[in-house]
Design a protein around this motif. Structure first.
Motif, PDB file in Angstrom:
ATOM      1  N   MET A  21    -138.128 -37.796  24.308  1.00  0.00           N
ATOM      2  CA  MET A  21    -138.296 -38.584  23.094  1.00  0.00           C
ATOM      3  C   MET A  21    -138.150 -40.067  23.446  1.00  0.00           C
ATOM      4  SD  MET A  21    -138.854 -36.147  20.937  1.00  0.00           S
ATOM      5  CE  MET A  21    -138.909 -37.158  19.442  1.00  0.00           C
ATOM      6  N   ARG A  22    -139.120 -40.868  23.032  1.00  0.00           N
ATOM      7  CA  ARG A  22    -139.085 -42.294  23.326  1.00  0.00           C
ATOM      8  C   ARG A  22    -139.585 -43.096  22.122  1.00  0.00           C
ATOM      9  NH1 ARG A  22    -136.580 -40.672  26.955  1.00  0.00           N
ATOM     10  NH2 ARG A  22    -136.623 -41.212  29.171  1.00  0.00           N
ATOM     11  N   THR A  23    -139.122 -44.327  22.016  1.00  0.00           N
ATOM     12  CA  THR A  23    -139.618 -45.246  21.004  1.00  0.00           C
ATOM     13  C   THR A  23    -140.759 -46.071  21.584  1.00  0.00           C
ATOM     14  OG1 THR A  23    -138.017 -46.953  21.650  1.00  0.00           O
ATOM     15  CG2 THR A  23    -137.353 -45.410  19.911  1.00  0.00           C
ATOM     16  N   VAL A  24    -141.581 -46.646  20.696  1.00  0.00           N
ATOM     17  CA  VAL A  24    -142.688 -47.506  21.128  1.00  0.00           C
ATOM     18  C   VAL A  24    -142.234 -48.963  21.041  1.00  0.00           C
ATOM     19  CG1 VAL A  24    -145.053 -48.233  20.699  1.00  0.00           C
ATOM     20  CG2 VAL A  24    -144.405 -45.846  20.318  1.00  0.00           C
ATOM     21  N   GLN A  25    -142.236 -49.645  22.172  1.00  0.00           N
ATOM     22  CA  GLN A  25    -141.881 -51.062  22.222  1.00  0.00           C
ATOM     23  C   GLN A  25    -143.152 -51.905  22.236  1.00  0.00           C
ATOM     24  OE1 GLN A  25    -138.643 -51.854  22.004  1.00  0.00           O
ATOM     25  NE2 GLN A  25    -138.100 -49.660  22.034  1.00  0.00           N
ATOM     26  N   ASP A  53    -154.132 -48.492  23.088  1.00  0.00           N
ATOM     27  CA  ASP A  53    -154.228 -48.980  21.712  1.00  0.00           C
ATOM     28  C   ASP A  53    -153.695 -47.985  20.683  1.00  0.00           C
ATOM     29  OD1 ASP A  53    -155.272 -51.385  22.467  1.00  0.00           O
ATOM     30  OD2 ASP A  53    -157.376 -50.804  22.182  1.00  0.00           O
ATOM     31  N   VAL A  54    -153.640 -46.724  21.024  1.00  0.00           N
ATOM     32  CA  VAL A  54    -153.161 -45.724  20.075  1.00  0.00           C
ATOM     33  C   VAL A  54    -151.689 -45.958  19.723  1.00  0.00           C
ATOM     34  CG1 VAL A  54    -152.374 -44.011  21.776  1.00  0.00           C
ATOM     35  CG2 VAL A  54    -153.242 -43.252  19.556  1.00  0.00           C
ATOM     36  N   LEU A  55    -150.960 -46.693  20.585  1.00  0.00           N
ATOM     37  CA  LEU A  55    -149.546 -46.966  20.332  1.00  0.00           C
ATOM     38  C   LEU A  55    -149.335 -48.132  19.379  1.00  0.00           C
ATOM     39  CD1 LEU A  55    -148.125 -46.666  23.975  1.00  0.00           C
ATOM     40  CD2 LEU A  55    -148.277 -44.875  22.238  1.00  0.00           C
ATOM     41  N   ARG A  56    -150.353 -48.977  19.215  1.00  0.00           N
ATOM     42  CA  ARG A  56    -150.197 -50.227  18.463  1.00  0.00           C
ATOM     43  C   ARG A  56    -149.710 -49.988  17.038  1.00  0.00           C
ATOM     44  NH1 ARG A  56    -155.317 -53.904  18.815  1.00  0.00           N
ATOM     45  NH2 ARG A  56    -154.657 -53.785  20.994  1.00  0.00           N
ATOM     46  N   ASN A  94    -133.287 -47.418   9.351  1.00  0.00           N
ATOM     47  CA  ASN A  94    -133.626 -48.706   9.957  1.00  0.00           C
ATOM     48  C   ASN A  94    -133.555 -48.644  11.491  1.00  0.00           C
ATOM     49  OD1 ASN A  94    -134.554 -51.355   9.562  1.00  0.00           O
ATOM     50  ND2 ASN A  94    -132.500 -52.200   9.879  1.00  0.00           N
ATOM     51  N   ARG A  95    -133.863 -47.474  12.032  1.00  0.00           N
ATOM     52  CA  ARG A  95    -133.913 -47.307  13.481  1.00  0.00           C
ATOM     53  C   ARG A  95    -135.359 -47.062  13.902  1.00  0.00           C
ATOM     54  NH1 ARG A  95    -128.909 -43.058  14.506  1.00  0.00           N
ATOM     55  NH2 ARG A  95    -127.204 -44.448  13.822  1.00  0.00           N
ATOM     56  N   ARG A  96    -135.680 -47.481  15.114  1.00  0.00           N
ATOM     57  CA  ARG A  96    -137.033 -47.249  15.623  1.00  0.00           C
ATOM     58  C   ARG A  96    -137.312 -45.757  15.701  1.00  0.00           C
ATOM     59  NH1 ARG A  96    -139.764 -51.531  17.847  1.00  0.00           N
ATOM     60  NH2 ARG A  96    -138.569 -53.439  18.208  1.00  0.00           N
ATOM     61  N   VAL A  97    -138.526 -45.390  15.330  1.00  0.00           N
ATOM     62  CA  VAL A  97    -138.915 -43.977  15.326  1.00  0.00           C
ATOM     63  C   VAL A  97    -139.105 -43.486  16.759  1.00  0.00           C
ATOM     64  CG1 VAL A  97    -140.703 -42.330  14.645  1.00  0.00           C
ATOM     65  CG2 VAL A  97    -140.040 -44.182  13.091  1.00  0.00           C
ATOM     66  N   SER A  98    -138.501 -42.331  17.066  1.00  0.00           N
ATOM     67  CA  SER A  98    -138.688 -41.702  18.374  1.00  0.00           C
ATOM     68  C   SER A  98    -139.865 -40.738  18.315  1.00  0.00           C
ATOM     69  CB  SER A  98    -137.424 -40.951  18.797  1.00  0.00           C
ATOM     70  OG  SER A  98    -136.376 -41.856  19.070  1.00  0.00           O
TER      71      SER A  98
END
Length: 618
Positions: free
Chosen positions: A452-456, A470-473, A483-487
């Motif tokens: 599991m990773r977040t998108v930076q 581009d699919v990550l954009r 309020n946490r980055r989605v994994s």
């Protein structure tokens, strides 16, 4: 993806039309008849397609939420007595009324399930998807595990409502969102049945229900009825492909068809027993072996693949993952763990391991089976095979020797037994070919390890390597309700980390995401670990992605230098290879004297012109 049933009487899709399977011609072809024109053709099984339900054909098995999968399993349980049998409208209406559904709803479920035979066809097309990143909270998961362990698995035999209410109140006390009731039903369904009976009804009841009193193996009555998967450390030391220095003993994960004793899947690695080994061996069971043999330059035929009825694995707690269980659910495979202290559940594959290791003792670098047998033999000094070269030897041994040996328990060779079970003879009709998968690549992705990773802003980073497309954009900066980055779920193939598979939870689809640095070389996960070890030896700390790739190129240069400056070493190695060839040829001659069925015609070719393996080859 879809399952293609190949037994006589099954309906398959050929050239966009429906055909009925009449009989199995051989391991590669069937005789089929058009259900409308009654034309009869003999076709290759490679040209057949599954009867996939249109609304579900693009979904991956592991893309469904736990709630969706639990609901599909519940629907399957409702209609299980109505599918693939003769039934009346009254039969369907009765079951529909019992469960509070209309006749039309159940009929639609039955139709979809009979078309595919897959649990995923029962997933609701209108199921609520939830908010982005909505996953079961870790604290909720802990509460569920605790209450199932201490309340559900209790001799008080509390009802489902009592168990769910306990979970609901515990979550409410912690100000957490309680899980859906179907989630709890699914979690209960995943508990080993014998454990449930033993904890809720007592040891005696569990023994009565699950013990195999006759002392014989309880399955394996026809090909692919029962396939066993197990691990063993092999009695040989292997070397690295650059310095030719000893690395250690490899682990063989192998699957065997209990009925015929044919090997149906293998995976060789330096990893200890783990779910990844099992999942890759399982993938090998499903797939045709032609490309594998071609990759390693092995001549011969290995025509056994498909979907087993039961897969048995060792009892280790880390050998089965959720994705693996879901693949088995999808294709109606019963995944069973080998009971502790039940020797009758393991002798077939253990005998095969013993046979393989016995012939490995004739190879340079063998460790033998015990100290007394080894004597003064220096395994590290004589070690010569890389893991790739040994895999070549092993595949040749399985295909051209082991499968052609006379087996005393089945009174014929494994190949002959398998042919008898599939095609049949004058005395016994064959059962036909096992079902196969339509799109094996989808299953391959599902069985890869998950992180599991977040998108930076610069993409997704794993082990110091960054991936971007581009699919990550769309997902940059997206946060959940806390309020946490989605994994996100990420799949990565350890044999090629040049790309990852990113799961888009909105589109319900995996996307390939390459290195951010496009010019970077392809590597395996083991190459990456070797690079990090090299950087550590060079006392380089706080390194970045460019340092990793530069170090890999440096290792590649080292390999080139070794090849150009150590000609004497290579000549010595070729001489040793010639001795290996002579040793194995003598061994095969002994096997020929004992087993006339063994064909060792291609043995010499296997050891001709052994070359150093190129670690940059993809």
């Amino acid at each position: 993806m879809g399952k293609i049933d190949l037994k006589s009487g099954s309906i398959v899709n050929y050239m966009g039309e429906q055909w009925k399977v009449l009989k199995t011609v051989d391991f590669k072809s069937l005789k089929i008849q058009n259900i409308y024109t009654h034309d009869v053709f003999v076709v290759s099984i490679d040209d057949l397609q599954s009867n996939v339900v249109e609304t579900h054909k693009n979904r991956y098995i592991d893309s469904y939420s736990r709630e969706e999968w639990a609901e599909a399993l519940r629907r399957e349980d409702i209609i299980k007595d109505l599918v693939f049998v003769s039934r009346t409208k009254n039969d369907v209406e009765k079951i529909a009324k019992e469960h509070g559904y209309s006749y039309v709803t159940l009929y639609n479920w039955i139709k979809r399930y009979e078309q595919t035979g897959e649990v995923s066809s029962l997933v609701s097309g209108t199921a609520k998807r939830g908010k982005k990143g909505n996953r079961l909270d870790a604290k909720v998961d802990e509460i569920i595990n605790d209450i199932l362990e201490n309340v559900y698995l209790n001799q008080q035999r509390y009802s489902f409502n009592r168990v769910y209410n306990k979970i609901y109140l515990a979550c409410r006390h912690e100000n957490l969102k309680a899980p859906h009731r179907n989630t709890i039903r699914y979690r209960i369904s995943q508990i080993e049945p014998k454990k449930v009976v033993k904890r809720r009804d007592g040891y005696k009841k569990a023994q009565e229900q699950f013990k195999n009193y006759d002392g014989k193996f309880p399955a394996g009555k026809f090909p692919f009825d029962f396939v066993q998967i197990d691990h063993t450390p092999l009695d040989i030391r292997l070397v690295d492909r650059i310095y030719r220095k000893p690395l250690g003993r490899p682990t063989l994960t192998m699957a065997i068809d209990v009925y015929s004793r044919m090997v149906v899947g293998v995976y060789v690695s330096f990893l200890g027993p783990a779910f990844y080994n099992v999942s890759q061996c399982m993938f090998n069971i499903f797939t045709k072996k032609d490309n594998l043999l071609k990759k390693y330059g092995v001549e011969g035929e290995w025509e056994i693949f498909g979907i087993p009825r039961i897969i048995g694995v060792d009892n280790g707690p880390d050998l089965v993952c959720e994705d693996m269980q879901r693949v088995c659910d999808e294709y109606s495979i019963s995944l069973q763990k080998r009971p502790v202290g039940r020797p009758q559940f393991g002798p077939h594959i253990e005998r095969a391991f013993k046979t393989h290791n016995g012939d490995i003792h004739n190879l340079p670098g063998t460790t033998f089976s015990d100290i007394a047998e080894k004597g003064d033999y220096d395994s590290d000094k004589h070690a010569s095979y890389t893991i790739e070269e040994f895999t070549t030897w092993l595949l040749h041994y399985i295909v051209n020797i082991y499968h052609k040996k006379y087996h005393s328990e089945i009174c014929m060779t494994p190949e002959q037994k398998y042919l008898k079970g599939i095609i049949g003879n004058d005395e016994n009709p064959g059962v036909g070919l096992p079902p196969v998968l339509d799109n094996i690549e989808d299953v391959k992705i599902s069985l890869l390890p998950t992180v599991m990773r977040t998108v930076q802003k610069d993409g997704i980073t794993i082990d110091g390597v960054t991936y971007y497309s581009d699919v990550l954009r769309h997902w940059i900066g997206i946060k959940n309700d806390e309020n946490r980055r989605v994994s996100h779920k990420i799949k990565r193939d350890p044999m090629n980390i040049q790309r990852i598979y990113f799961y888009d939870s909105e589109l319900k689809e995996y996307f390939e995401v390459p290195y951010r640095k496009i010019s970077a070389p392809a590597m395996t996960l083991w190459d990456l670990y070797a690079v990090k070890k090299y950087l550590k030896e060079q006392k380089i700390r706080n390194y970045n992605e460019d340092d990793i790739f530069d170090a890999y190129e440096k290792l590649y240069e080292i390999e080139d230098n070794i090849e150009s400056t150590h000609k004497a070493h290579l000549k010595k190695y070729k001489n040793k290879s010639k001795k290996i060839k002579e040793m194995v040829s003598k061994n095969n001659e002994k096997l020929n004297d004992k087993y006339s069925e063994i064909d060792t015609e291609n043995t010499d070719e296997l050891y001709k012109d052994i070359q150093i393996y190129d670690i940059t080859e993809n």
